[in-house]
Motif scaffolding. Structure first.
Motif: not given
Length: 332
Positions: A74-90
């Motif tokens: 899902a990160l490939f489509t995302a404008s991730q916003r830096g929450e802990k779950y975003h950082i962990a997935a990245l």
């Protein structure tokens, strides 16, 4: 631009802010059903293009080859916003790919959301390329280059084979000839595409209704990708953001972009919309989309209620007192 007033914000009855804009709504015959302002106006997708930019990855075997989870994909489509779950997935995605963070072309950044950004600054954390809100897209770009044998160097250039593939896919989805797609440079440094607003709506119509896509490989890639987006709405944006609110509704495919651009498609209704707020405001997206869904009598009232809760139609001061209104002024 030939536009109309979409939103008025008043304070004690006096108009304080006016948001002009454009809206285009199409059906599965690719016909205009709804038009506010000039739907032939060329508009840059900005990050609303991310699902299209991710399709080459979903057309490849990158996801299966590196055992990438839905959360990571899902990160490939995302404008991730830096929450802990975003950082962990990245972090998890980066470990799986044969890439180095320093090879990302996007700039080093702090998280986009205020709370993780303030926490990171308070802890004397440094900016990182991995925290850029387009980092997932860039990781996907580089992974695809490795898989296809494309050079990683210059993956952000218009003439790079990856970017040419994206333009070709966009042409198929939007019904705009490749030579008529205007190309600029996005905030993260890669090409950004402009097409008529109506054709932006057509693009999202095909994301919502992939049976309209003649190319069977692109059709299957769209089906796989949109399932991932609906399954991981918080990764695509974050909990209290319009993209995640809409993607929790499995009937909707949606993504916003900078400078007031928003697109969404409705699977069962076989309709899609694209809008541009000329002030560049993202704040009024929930009001506009909620009103749009109300005007077409959208059946899932919970989705509309969630949008209204995201941004109520009242203006409050710092003490929580109601001091004004947010009014939708357009009629589809």
């Amino acid at each position: 631009m030939d536009s109309e007033t979409l939103i008025e914000e008043t304070r004690n009855g006096l108009v304080e802010n006016v948001h002009q804009g454009l809206i285009s709504g199409v059906n599965d015959q690719l016909q205009s059903l709804y038009q506010v302002g000039n739907e032939e106006q060329y508009v840059y997708f900005r990050s609303a293009a991310k699902p299209i930019q991710a399709l080459p990855i979903f057309l490849s075997d990158v996801i299966s080859k590196y055992d990438i989870t839905d959360e990571e994909a899902a990160l490939f489509t995302a404008s991730q916003r830096g929450e802990k779950y975003h950082i962990a997935a990245l972090e998890s995605l980066l470990k799986k790919l044969p890439l180095q963070e320093e090879d990302l072309f996007c700039a080093a950044a702090y998280p986009l959301n205020a709370e993780p950004k303030e926490e990171m600054i308070g802890n004397h954390g440094a900016k990182r390329k991995l925290y850029h809100n387009c980092a997932g897209k860039h990781l996907g770009f580089m992974a695809l280059c490795i898989d296809k044998g494309y050079p990683i160097q210059g993956y952000w250039e218009k003439d790079h084979p990856l970017q040419q593939q994206i333009i070709s896919i966009l042409s198929v989805l939007s019904e705009v000839p490749a030579l008529k797609i205007k190309v600029g440079i996005d905030g993260c440094g890669v090409p950004v595409f402009a097409i008529p607003l109506k054709n932006m709506a057509i693009t999202y119509l095909k994301l919502a209704c992939p049976d309209l896509i003649e190319d069977k490989d692109i059709r299957q890639a769209v089906i796989t990708m949109t399932k991932v987006m609906n399954a991981q709405p918080n990764i695509v944006a974050s909990e209290h953001f319009i993209c995640s609110v809409l993607l929790r509704d499995e009937n909707i495919v949606a993504k916003g972009g900078a400078q007031g651009v928003y697109c969404f498609g409705l699977k069962n209704e076989r309709k899609a919309f694209a809008l541009k707020v000329l002030s560049g405001s993202e704040d009024v997206w929930p009001n506009i989309v909620a009103s749009t869904l109300e005007q077409i009598n959208y059946k899932n009232k919970h989705t509309i209620t969630s949008l209204r809760e995201l941004r109520p139609s009242v203006v409050k001061n710092d003490a929580g007192l109601i001091v004004g209104e947010i009014k939708e002024m357009f009629i589809l």
